[in-house]
Write a protein that holds these residues in place. Sequence first.
Motif, PDB file in Angstrom:
ATOM      1  N   VAL A  81       0.837  -1.199   0.000  1.00 55.55           N
ATOM      2  CA  VAL A  81       0.000   0.000   0.000  1.00 55.55           C
ATOM      3  C   VAL A  81       0.877   1.256   0.000  1.00 55.55           C
ATOM      4  N   ALA A  82       1.945   1.235   0.795  1.00 59.31           N
ATOM      5  CA  ALA A  82       2.829   2.398   0.883  1.00 59.31           C
ATOM      6  C   ALA A  82       3.460   2.736  -0.464  1.00 59.31           C
ATOM      7  N   LEU A  83       3.760   1.695  -1.264  1.00 58.73           N
ATOM      8  CA  LEU A  83       4.443   1.907  -2.548  1.00 58.73           C
ATOM      9  C   LEU A  83       3.520   1.679  -3.748  1.00 58.73           C
ATOM     10  N   LYS A  84       2.225   1.827  -3.523  1.00 59.31           N
ATOM     11  CA  LYS A  84       1.270   1.581  -4.614  1.00 59.31           C
ATOM     12  C   LYS A  84       1.556   2.462  -5.819  1.00 59.31           C
ATOM     13  N   ASP A  85       1.898   3.727  -5.587  1.00 55.98           N
ATOM     14  CA  ASP A  85       2.161   4.642  -6.690  1.00 55.98           C
ATOM     15  C   ASP A  85       3.573   4.477  -7.244  1.00 55.98           C
ATOM     16  N   GLU A  86       4.536   4.198  -6.354  1.00 59.02           N
ATOM     17  CA  GLU A  86       5.931   4.091  -6.779  1.00 59.02           C
ATOM     18  C   GLU A  86       6.233   2.751  -7.446  1.00 59.02           C
ATOM     19  N   ALA A  87       5.536   1.687  -7.028  1.00 59.13           N
ATOM     20  CA  ALA A  87       5.784   0.354  -7.590  1.00 59.13           C
ATOM     21  C   ALA A  87       4.447  -0.311  -7.925  1.00 59.13           C
ATOM     22  N   PRO A  88       3.707   0.246  -8.880  1.00 57.06           N
ATOM     23  CA  PRO A  88       2.373  -0.293  -9.185  1.00 57.06           C
ATOM     24  C   PRO A  88       2.406  -1.737  -9.680  1.00 57.06           C
ATOM     25  N   GLY A  89       3.501  -2.138 -10.329  1.00 56.04           N
ATOM     26  CA  GLY A  89       3.593  -3.515 -10.804  1.00 56.04           C
ATOM     27  C   GLY A  89       3.587  -4.502  -9.651  1.00 56.04           C
ATOM     28  N   LEU A  90       4.328  -4.175  -8.586  1.00 53.10           N
ATOM     29  CA  LEU A  90       4.340  -5.041  -7.406  1.00 53.10           C
ATOM     30  C   LEU A  90       2.966  -5.077  -6.760  1.00 53.10           C
ATOM     31  N   TYR A  91       2.331  -3.930  -6.661  1.00 58.95           N
ATOM     32  CA  TYR A  91       0.999  -3.864  -6.049  1.00 58.95           C
ATOM     33  C   TYR A  91       0.006  -4.727  -6.830  1.00 58.95           C
ATOM     34  N   ASP A  92      -0.009  -4.576  -8.136  1.00 61.19           N
ATOM     35  CA  ASP A  92      -0.963  -5.318  -8.959  1.00 61.19           C
ATOM     36  C   ASP A  92      -0.718  -6.824  -8.882  1.00 61.19           C
ATOM     37  N   ARG A  93       0.537  -7.208  -8.781  1.00 54.95           N
ATOM     38  CA  ARG A  93       0.867  -8.638  -8.785  1.00 54.95           C
ATOM     39  C   ARG A  93       0.615  -9.297  -7.438  1.00 54.95           C
ATOM     40  N   TYR A 113      11.820  -6.586   6.805  1.00 52.37           N
ATOM     41  CA  TYR A 113      12.031  -6.000   5.481  1.00 52.37           C
ATOM     42  C   TYR A 113      10.802  -5.186   5.052  1.00 52.37           C
ATOM     43  N   ALA A 114       9.616  -5.727   5.280  1.00 54.33           N
ATOM     44  CA  ALA A 114       8.400  -5.043   4.837  1.00 54.33           C
ATOM     45  C   ALA A 114       8.145  -3.769   5.638  1.00 54.33           C
ATOM     46  N   LEU A 115       8.425  -3.805   6.933  1.00 53.99           N
ATOM     47  CA  LEU A 115       8.196  -2.618   7.762  1.00 53.99           C
ATOM     48  C   LEU A 115       9.175  -1.501   7.422  1.00 53.99           C
ATOM     49  N   LEU A 116      10.353  -1.860   6.956  1.00 64.48           N
ATOM     50  CA  LEU A 116      11.316  -0.842   6.554  1.00 64.48           C
ATOM     51  C   LEU A 116      10.881  -0.100   5.289  1.00 64.48           C
ATOM     52  N   VAL A 117       9.934  -0.667   4.563  1.00 63.74           N
ATOM     53  CA  VAL A 117       9.438  -0.017   3.351  1.00 63.74           C
ATOM     54  C   VAL A 117       8.841   1.342   3.696  1.00 63.74           C
ATOM     55  N   ASP A 118       7.879   1.349   4.591  1.00 63.01           N
ATOM     56  CA  ASP A 118       7.217   2.605   4.941  1.00 63.01           C
ATOM     57  C   ASP A 118       8.165   3.541   5.684  1.00 63.01           C
ATOM     58  N   TYR A 119       9.106   2.957   6.423  1.00 63.25           N
ATOM     59  CA  TYR A 119      10.085   3.789   7.132  1.00 63.25           C
ATOM     60  C   TYR A 119      10.898   4.616   6.146  1.00 63.25           C
ATOM     61  N   TYR A 120      11.434   3.991   5.099  1.00 60.19           N
ATOM     62  CA  TYR A 120      12.256   4.729   4.140  1.00 60.19           C
ATOM     63  C   TYR A 120      11.411   5.658   3.270  1.00 60.19           C
ATOM     64  N   LYS A 121      10.187   5.255   2.967  1.00 62.04           N
ATOM     65  CA  LYS A 121       9.313   6.172   2.242  1.00 62.04           C
ATOM     66  C   LYS A 121       9.014   7.396   3.103  1.00 62.04           C
ATOM     67  N   SER A 122       8.855   7.197   4.404  1.00 58.67           N
ATOM     68  CA  SER A 122       8.592   8.308   5.309  1.00 58.67           C
ATOM     69  C   SER A 122       9.772   9.260   5.366  1.00 58.67           C
ATOM     70  N   LEU A 123      10.987   8.731   5.288  1.00 57.52           N
ATOM     71  CA  LEU A 123      12.157   9.608   5.271  1.00 57.52           C
ATOM     72  C   LEU A 123      12.110  10.530   4.059  1.00 57.52           C
ATOM     73  N   THR A 124      11.689   9.981   2.933  1.00 56.24           N
ATOM     74  CA  THR A 124      11.543  10.804   1.735  1.00 56.24           C
ATOM     75  C   THR A 124      10.506  11.886   1.971  1.00 56.24           C
ATOM     76  N   GLY A 125       9.395  11.514   2.630  1.00 52.35           N
ATOM     77  CA  GLY A 125       8.354  12.491   2.924  1.00 52.35           C
ATOM     78  C   GLY A 125       8.836  13.584   3.848  1.00 52.35           C
ATOM     79  N   VAL A 126       9.629  13.216   4.852  1.00 54.04           N
ATOM     80  CA  VAL A 126      10.165  14.204   5.785  1.00 54.04           C
ATOM     81  C   VAL A 126      11.054  15.196   5.045  1.00 54.04           C
ATOM     82  N   LYS A 127      11.882  14.690   4.120  1.00 54.65           N
ATOM     83  CA  LYS A 127      12.747  15.595   3.358  1.00 54.65           C
ATOM     84  C   LYS A 127      11.913  16.591   2.561  1.00 54.65           C
ATOM     85  N   ALA A 128      10.830  16.103   1.964  1.00 51.41           N
ATOM     86  CA  ALA A 128       9.979  16.996   1.176  1.00 51.41           C
ATOM     87  C   ALA A 128       9.356  18.068   2.055  1.00 51.41           C
TER      88      ALA A 128
END
Length: 535
Positions: A88-100, A470-485
Amino acid sequence: MKRLLLVLMTVACVSSAWAAESLSEQQLAVRNLERALEMNDSIFDRMFSSPELYFYYDMETMQRRDLVSVWEFTAAIEAVNSVLEGLVALKDEAPGLYDRYYGANVTRLNRLVNGLDYYKGTFTLVSYTGPNRWSPYGVHRSGTKGTAAVAGIENVYDDQMWIIRELIRAYQLTGTRLFFTRAEELTAYVLDGWDCTLDPNGEEYGGITWGPGYTSKHACSNSPLISPLVWLHEIYKENKQPATAKTSVDYYVLNADGERVAVTKDKVDYYLDFAKKIYAWQRKHIIDESKGVYYDGLWSVTGDITTRTVNGVEYRNHVQSNAKPQGTYHTYNTGTMISGAADLYRATGDEYYLTELQTTANKAATFFNRRFMGEDNVRYTTMLVAEVAGNPSKNGNPWFNQVLFRGFLAAAPYYTNVKSYMASYQAALDYGFDHFLWHGFLPVNLIEGWQDKDTKSCSVQYTFSRVSEYALLVDYYKSLTGVKAVEDEKKTNDATLNVYTLDGRKMKGHVAKDASLAGLAKGLYLVGGQKVAIR
């Protein structure tokens, strides 16, 4: 034998093209999700024949054996929830993974929750508030749904707490009403185990025993419930519960005469108040102040379970515990207190919990971390141990350590020091994955690799913990990107500004620059790049 196994594993494992340091936060988030998905599918293919999940895998014979207890079964649900959150966190960034993978893992989640019914049973319990009939989950699996042995020591409260946690996560991911209903039913059962008998000063003794058939009170049968209680509070506060759910709860307390007294309270307050109460009890009774981490619990007791009858109603009596806590400093008991403090801080804005999570995170990182030399002659710091009487074991329980890891993740939005902890954990995970991945499994010790005994009885629960990490680190690193923005967002003369949580998630679309932020829960937010506290 061990040398040959390492050669085979090195050939079989999937190598990473780049080191984590060379990837952007978003690239690292995607790679972490890919690794979680790869391991998750491999483990389920080998170990799950719906609705049965097997415990051990023999690497040499490639055979599985022994059905899991409800605790390990819940670890499988946890792994799938974590994978779904990452997707869900990477639905827009990795739509292929989400769909599969998304639909397939929702189906897997439903099958797992359905499989829980083989651990479910019904019994009558005489507790501190009187006799009630409950349907919790037993330790062992039955061959028929709803017929598992659950009376006495056949069920324990901590198992129910881990299940509550995952059912709430599953509800938040899917909106399935059944998940929420079961979570609330189990929550009522566990809170009925709270020792509400009164001491000579008229105060509750407090604490939840390990199970209804036990007299000892453990860290693991108290603090795992803190975060789920806060989540339930937030669901009701934000009106996100199923439309059919009652918004108040009827419960019982004992008065000075030992009589059961009915009380009605709004759930939004009831759940948060109990979360605070459990946190305070564990903080008072089970911490080792000299180390800043938590003992196993209060073991020593002065009697067996007894009851008394008051006005025709039978009640369980209090059993006096030794005043001194004892036992192993398990990583997970400290991890649940860090998570609990972080969630309570988010919900209340009380600076006490902020201080608690920062102090405990620092103490835990110092106490539990060990440094290991990898084959590349680089020393890796990773949380691998639980200590017994000051003697460290190099092979700690990976699932226990993953709960401590979750504590650091929960603290991350409020404490920048956590970033270094996450970097070391990422490095250890990647080292294990790149050197020792075998049939989808990872060894107990990510740096020193497979031990001969581990290859013959590889635990499915341990590898599910790595999937979750590994899966929980997904949203963690995406959040770091959000914090930078957010931090790069400059104050302007525009009429509207974005509102974010500290971990970079947009909370409320746009708000007028000078308007009130009423409606936001207590906590810290970033508005126009500036930190704002809502009290």
